[in-house]
Design a protein around this motif. Structure first.
Motif, PDB file in Angstrom:
ATOM      1  N   MET A 233       0.819  -1.211   0.000  1.00 33.68           N
ATOM      2  CA  MET A 233       0.000   0.000   0.000  1.00 33.68           C
ATOM      3  C   MET A 233       0.856   1.266   0.000  1.00 33.68           C
ATOM      4  N   SER A 234       1.837   1.330   0.888  1.00 35.09           N
ATOM      5  CA  SER A 234       2.641   2.552   1.014  1.00 35.09           C
ATOM      6  C   SER A 234       3.385   2.907  -0.274  1.00 35.09           C
ATOM      7  N   PRO A 235       4.070   1.963  -0.938  1.00 40.96           N
ATOM      8  CA  PRO A 235       4.710   2.309  -2.222  1.00 40.96           C
ATOM      9  C   PRO A 235       3.714   2.740  -3.288  1.00 40.96           C
ATOM     10  N   PHE A 236       2.523   2.125  -3.291  1.00 42.24           N
ATOM     11  CA  PHE A 236       1.523   2.511  -4.283  1.00 42.24           C
ATOM     12  C   PHE A 236       1.038   3.935  -4.021  1.00 42.24           C
ATOM     13  N   LEU A 237       0.730   4.256  -2.762  1.00 43.44           N
ATOM     14  CA  LEU A 237       0.263   5.610  -2.442  1.00 43.44           C
ATOM     15  C   LEU A 237       1.336   6.650  -2.765  1.00 43.44           C
ATOM     16  N   GLN A 238       2.580   6.301  -2.513  1.00 39.73           N
ATOM     17  CA  GLN A 238       3.672   7.227  -2.835  1.00 39.73           C
ATOM     18  C   GLN A 238       3.755   7.447  -4.342  1.00 39.73           C
ATOM     19  N   SER A 239       3.528   6.404  -5.121  1.00 40.87           N
ATOM     20  CA  SER A 239       3.657   6.522  -6.576  1.00 40.87           C
ATOM     21  C   SER A 239       2.568   7.407  -7.174  1.00 40.87           C
ATOM     22  N   ILE A 240       1.394   7.458  -6.546  1.00 41.14           N
ATOM     23  CA  ILE A 240       0.310   8.298  -7.064  1.00 41.14           C
ATOM     24  C   ILE A 240       0.222   9.623  -6.319  1.00 41.14           C
ATOM     25  N   GLU A 241       1.240   9.894  -5.455  1.00 37.69           N
ATOM     26  CA  GLU A 241       1.324  11.160  -4.714  1.00 37.69           C
ATOM     27  C   GLU A 241       0.072  11.397  -3.874  1.00 37.69           C
ATOM     28  N   TYR A 242      -0.275  10.389  -3.102  1.00 42.09           N
ATOM     29  CA  TYR A 242      -1.478  10.456  -2.272  1.00 42.09           C
ATOM     30  C   TYR A 242      -1.232  11.319  -1.046  1.00 42.09           C
ATOM     31  N   ASP A 243      -2.159  12.230  -0.767  1.00 42.74           N
ATOM     32  CA  ASP A 243      -2.115  13.109   0.398  1.00 42.74           C
ATOM     33  C   ASP A 243      -3.145  12.608   1.402  1.00 42.74           C
ATOM     34  N   ALA A 244      -2.673  12.050   2.524  1.00 39.09           N
ATOM     35  CA  ALA A 244      -3.588  11.454   3.495  1.00 39.09           C
ATOM     36  C   ALA A 244      -4.515  12.489   4.119  1.00 39.09           C
ATOM     37  N   ALA A 245      -4.071  13.724   4.231  1.00 37.48           N
ATOM     38  CA  ALA A 245      -4.891  14.759   4.863  1.00 37.48           C
ATOM     39  C   ALA A 245      -6.098  15.133   4.021  1.00 37.48           C
ATOM     40  N   THR A 246      -5.910  15.173   2.716  1.00 35.61           N
ATOM     41  CA  THR A 246      -7.000  15.606   1.821  1.00 35.61           C
ATOM     42  C   THR A 246      -7.626  14.455   1.037  1.00 35.61           C
ATOM     43  N   GLY A 247      -6.932  13.308   0.979  1.00 34.92           N
ATOM     44  CA  GLY A 247      -7.424  12.201   0.171  1.00 34.92           C
ATOM     45  C   GLY A 247      -7.184  12.393  -1.307  1.00 34.92           C
ATOM     46  N   ARG A 248      -6.394  13.402  -1.669  1.00 31.14           N
ATOM     47  CA  ARG A 248      -6.146  13.685  -3.078  1.00 31.14           C
ATOM     48  C   ARG A 248      -4.880  12.981  -3.565  1.00 31.14           C
ATOM     49  N   SER A 249      -4.880  12.690  -4.866  1.00 36.04           N
ATOM     50  CA  SER A 249      -3.728  12.065  -5.500  1.00 36.04           C
ATOM     51  C   SER A 249      -3.745  12.449  -6.967  1.00 36.04           C
ATOM     52  N   ASN A 250      -2.792  11.919  -7.730  1.00 37.71           N
ATOM     53  CA  ASN A 250      -2.815  12.198  -9.165  1.00 37.71           C
ATOM     54  C   ASN A 250      -3.733  11.244  -9.921  1.00 37.71           C
ATOM     55  N   LEU A 251      -4.481  10.420  -9.188  1.00 36.37           N
ATOM     56  CA  LEU A 251      -5.563   9.629  -9.774  1.00 36.37           C
ATOM     57  C   LEU A 251      -6.875  10.332  -9.455  1.00 36.37           C
ATOM     58  N   ASP A 252      -7.606  10.701 -10.473  1.00 40.46           N
ATOM     59  CA  ASP A 252      -8.827  11.471 -10.259  1.00 40.46           C
ATOM     60  C   ASP A 252      -9.899  10.689  -9.516  1.00 40.46           C
ATOM     61  N   ASN A 253      -9.887   9.383  -9.641  1.00 42.70           N
ATOM     62  CA  ASN A 253     -11.002   8.571  -9.139  1.00 42.70           C
ATOM     63  C   ASN A 253     -10.537   7.527  -8.130  1.00 42.70           C
ATOM     64  N   PHE A 254      -9.674   7.941  -7.219  1.00 41.82           N
ATOM     65  CA  PHE A 254      -9.094   7.010  -6.248  1.00 41.82           C
ATOM     66  C   PHE A 254      -9.710   7.225  -4.867  1.00 41.82           C
ATOM     67  N   VAL A 255     -10.107   6.127  -4.219  1.00 38.39           N
ATOM     68  CA  VAL A 255     -10.631   6.160  -2.852  1.00 38.39           C
ATOM     69  C   VAL A 255      -9.889   5.112  -2.037  1.00 38.39           C
ATOM     70  N   LEU A 256      -9.349   5.523  -0.891  1.00 36.10           N
ATOM     71  CA  LEU A 256      -8.663   4.614   0.019  1.00 36.10           C
ATOM     72  C   LEU A 256      -9.550   4.350   1.231  1.00 36.10           C
ATOM     73  N   VAL A 257      -9.748   3.078   1.553  1.00 34.56           N
ATOM     74  CA  VAL A 257     -10.527   2.673   2.727  1.00 34.56           C
ATOM     75  C   VAL A 257      -9.601   1.860   3.623  1.00 34.56           C
ATOM     76  N   ARG A 258      -9.225   2.448   4.788  1.00 33.52           N
ATOM     77  CA  ARG A 258      -8.342   1.755   5.719  1.00 33.52           C
ATOM     78  C   ARG A 258      -9.128   1.413   6.975  1.00 33.52           C
TER      79      ARG A 258
END
Length: 579
Positions: A233-258
Motif C-alpha cells: 500500500m505505502s509504495p503505491f500511495l507514494q507513486s500516485i502522490e497520495y495526500d492522506a490529509a485531503t485524500g487527493r492524489s494524481n488519480l482522479d477517481n481514487f478512494v482509500l478505505v483503511r
C-alpha cells in the motif's frame, strides 16, 4: 465451435463448454463454464452468466492464491455472485495450469501471451452483447493486483481490491513470482524481466506512469496486515502522490478505505466486501453519468505489446518501414494490412475477406476520441472496423495528434501551416483508384463529422455514415478542455480556437448531398440533446435544399452513451455494401 464437455461440473455444478474462438461464447441468461485456448498451452477458463436484472454493469471476479487442495479451474465467489442481479464473469488464472505446484501467479501468463489481453477481449465481447456501460473488477490479495491491472484498460470501470499486492516481487520476498519468472519466463533477474515486460509485474509502475484510462479505484486495506501496508500500500500511495490529509492524489477517481478487519493477511468479512461493492457500483454509475466514458463494448482494445495479436499473427509495425504512397505504382497488398505515408499522413489499408467478391466501395474509418497513453499517434486501427469485411478498408489517423502527446480529440484540424483536408482527400481517392473502388464510404463518429462533411462536399465519390455527429467546434464550447488543448498544441499563435475557421465550414454543409449521407443519433443521450441535435439544426438551417434526417437504431448506442457499438456499425456497413 462450441463443444459440450460436461452437463454439470463436479464442483461448481454448471455446464461446461470448450470454445475455439471468443465469438463462440454464448452470452445467455444461464451460467456456464467456458474453456478457451489462448496459446503456450494455456486454457483460459471462466464462469459466465450473461444477463441479470442490473445488466448496465458487468461484475468480474479475479482470484488470489489457492491452497494445494483446490483443483483447477478455480473461481472466486461464484455461488454468491450468481445470486446477485449483475451479469457475472469469474476467471481462473491459466498460468497456474503450466506449473501445478505453484499456488499464486497473478494471471501473469508467459512471455508471448499476456493473459490480460485475452480477459479484456472476453469482457469486451460480453459487454457488447449485453449493452453494459461499465465493469466492476473485484479481487483480494493477488486477485486485487489483477483487478487493478485489468481495470486500467477500461475507462468505464472500477477496481475494487482488498489488501492487494501492488508489486509481485515484494510479496513474501518474491518466493511466488520468482518461481513464475524462472519456470515460465526463463529469467531470474528482476530488472531484466520488468524491463522486458513493463507493467506486467507491478501496478505501481502502471499507475505512476499514467498507463491507465482514468478508471476508478477503491483500495480497501486491512490495517492489521503490516506486510501489505508496508510493502504494497505505502509504495503505491507514494507513486500516485497520495495526500492522506485531503485524500487527493494524481488519480482522479481514487478512494482509500483503511480499517482493521483482522490480524495478518486475513480476508475482509463478506458483509464488508458487499458494502464496498455496492458503494463502488454507485461511484461507477455517477462517473458514467458525469464523464460519459466509452462503454466497454465500444472502447478500443488496449495493446501494450505491439507485437503479437490475439490470433498469434505478427502485427505490422508502421514506424519501422512505412511504404510511400508514391504515384500509384506500388501494388496493394494481397492478404496483409499495409501501412503507407506521404510524409505527413500515415494510414493503413486492410484487404477484404474475399478478393473475388469484394465490394466496389472503399470503407474509410476516421477517429474521434483516442487515448494517447494506450494508442500513441499514429493509431492505425479503429474500434469500429469489422475484423472481416467484404470490402477494402482504410484507417486514417488524425494528424493533429502528432502535435501534442496529451491530445484526445483533434477534429483533423492539422497545424497552423497545414490543413490536412486536401491530403486526406488525395490519399483516399488514390487508394480507391488502386483498389478499383468507385465509392468511398466515410465512417465518421462524433467529432470526425467535421472532416467527413468537408470531404462529402468536395466530391460525389464520398458518402458518409455520421454516428452521433459533432459538426463544429462551437458545439463543443470554447471552454472545452479538448478545444483548449488543440488550441495550445496545434495553433499557439492564434488568439482563440474560434479564429481557426477550417472546422466551422457552413459552405460544406450547404454543398453536402443528403442522398449520400446517413446520420445516426442516440436520441436518449443527454449530450445529443444538449449538443448534437443543436449542431444538426444549425447544419440544416444553413442548407438551401434537402435536410439531413437523423435516424435511430436499437442497439447501435449503449444506453445514454453516444459511442457506437462496433457490432451495430458493422451491420450498417454491411447493409450499405449489399444495398
Amino acid at each position: 465451435m462450441r463443444t459440450v464437455i460436461s452437463e454439470k461440473h463436479e464442483f461448481y455444478g454448471l455446464p461446461e463448454y470448450a470454445v475455439d474462438e471468443i465469438d463462440d461464447i454464448s452470452v445467455v441468461a444461464g451460467a456456464a463454464i467456458y474453456h478457451l485456448p489462448i496459446g503456450d498451452g494455456m486454457i483460459l477458463s471462466f464462469v459466465l452468466r450473461g444477463h441479470g436484472a442490473e445488466s448496465d454493469l458487468l461484475r468480474v471476479a479475479l482470484h488470489g492464491a489457492r491452497t494445494a487442495k483446490v483443483k483447477l479451474p478455480y473461481f472466486l465467489r461464484v455461488n454468491s455472485s450468481l445470486q446477485d442481479p449483475y451479469p457475472f464473469l469469474a476467471f481462473s488464472d491459466p498460468t497456474l495450469g503450466l506449473d501445478r505446484g505453484n499456488l499464486l501467479s497473478w494471471y501473469l501468463g508467459t512471455p508471448r501471451v499476456d493473459v490480460d489481453d485475452w480477459m479484456e477481449a472476453v469482457i469486451r465481447h460480453v459487454a457488447s452483447k449485453i449493452d453494459s456501460g461499465g465493469v466492476i473488477f473485484e479481487g483480494s490479495s493477488g486477485g486485487g493486483f489483477a483487478a487493478l491491472r485489468l481495470s486500467a484498460r477500461f475507462s468505464s470501470s472500477v477496481a475494487l481490491c482488498f489488501s492487494p499486492q501492488t508489486d509481485t516481487f515484494n510479496y513474501l520476498g518474491g518466493v511466488f513470482v520468482k518461481r513464475v519468472v524462472r519456470n515460465l519466463f526463463g529469467a531470474a533477474d528482476r530488472d531484466v524481466v520488468q524491463s522486458a515486460y513493463p507493467y506486467r509485474f507491478s501496478v505501481i509502475d502502471l499507475y505512476r506512469d499514467g498507463m491507465h484510462r482514468n478508471n476508478l479505484v477503491t483500495y480497501a486495506q486491512n490495517d492489521g496486515d503490516d506486510e501489505h501496508v508496508r510493502d504494497h500500500m505505502s509504495p503505491f500511495l507514494q507513486s500516485i502522490e497520495y495526500d492522506a490529509a485531503t485524500g487527493r492524489s494524481n488519480l482522479d477517481n481514487f478512494v482509500l478505505v483503511r480499517e482493521h478487519v483482522a490480524d495478518g493477511h486475513g480476508p475482509h468479512p463478506i458483509t464488508r466486501w458487499n458494502e464496498l461493492f455496492e458503494e463502488s457500483v454507485q461511484r461507477l454509475r455517477r462517473h458514467i453519468m458525469a464523464a460519459d466514458p466509452l462503454p466497454p463494448g465500444a472502447e478500443p482494445s488496449c495493446d501494450r505489446r505491439g507485437q503479437v495479436g490475439l490470433s498469434g499473427v505478427d502485427r505490422a509495425d508502421s514506424a519501422d518501414a512505412p511504404e510511400n504512397i508514391g504515384d500509384g505504382a506500388t501494388p496493394m497488398p494481397v492478404v496483409a494490412p499495409t501501412d503507407f505515408s506521404d510524409g505527413r499522413l500515415a494510414f493503413r489499408v486492410y484487404p477484404p475477406k474475399d478478393h473475388a467478391t469484394a465490394s466496389r466501395t472503399l470503407v474509410a474509418f476516421l477517429h474521434s476520441v483516442v487515448d494517447p497513453t494506450v494508442h500513441p499517434h499514429p493509431f492505425l486501427d479503429s474500434p469500429l472496423r469489422p475484423r472481416e469485411l467484404g470490402a477494402w478498408s482504410v484507417v486514417i489517423p488524425d494528424p493533429t495528434f502528432s502535435s501534442g502527446s496529451t491530445l484526445r480529440v483533434g477534429w483533423y484540424l492539422g497545424q497552423e501551416s497545414w490543413d490536412p483536408l486536401l491530403d486526406v482527400e488525395k490519399a483516399l481517392l488514390r487508394v480507391a483508384e488502386r483498389t478499383d473502388c468507385e465509392e468511398v464510404l466515410l465512417v465518421a463518429p462524433s467529432t470526425a463529422a467535421i472532416i467527413a462533411s468537408r470531404l462529402v462536399a468536395r466530391s460525389t465519390v464520398f458518402s458518409a455514415l455520421f454516428l452521433a455527429p459533432v459538426f463544429s467546434l462551437a458545439d463543443e464550447g470554447r471552454d472545452s478542455k479538448f478545444v483548449r488543448r488543440v488550441h495550445e498544441s496545434a495553433f499557439p499563435s492564434f488568439a482563440s480556437i474560434q479564429d481557426v475557421a477550417r472546422s466551422d465550414s457552413r459552405a460544406s454543409w450547404i454543398q453536402m448531398d443528403a442522398a449520400r449521407v446517413r446520420v445516426f443519433v442516440n436520441s436518449s443521450s443527454p449530450s445529443w440533446g444538449a449538443v448534437g441535435s443543436v449542431g444538426l439544426d444549425q447544419v440544416n438551417a444553413a442548407r438551401a435544399s434537402s435536410v439531413l434526417l437523423p435516424e435511430s437504431r436499437e442497439g447501435l448506442f449503449s444506453g445514454q452513451q453516444t459511442a457506437a457499438n462496433p457490432a451495430g456499425v458493422a451491420s450498417i456497413i454491411e447493409e450499405h455494401l449489399n444495398g
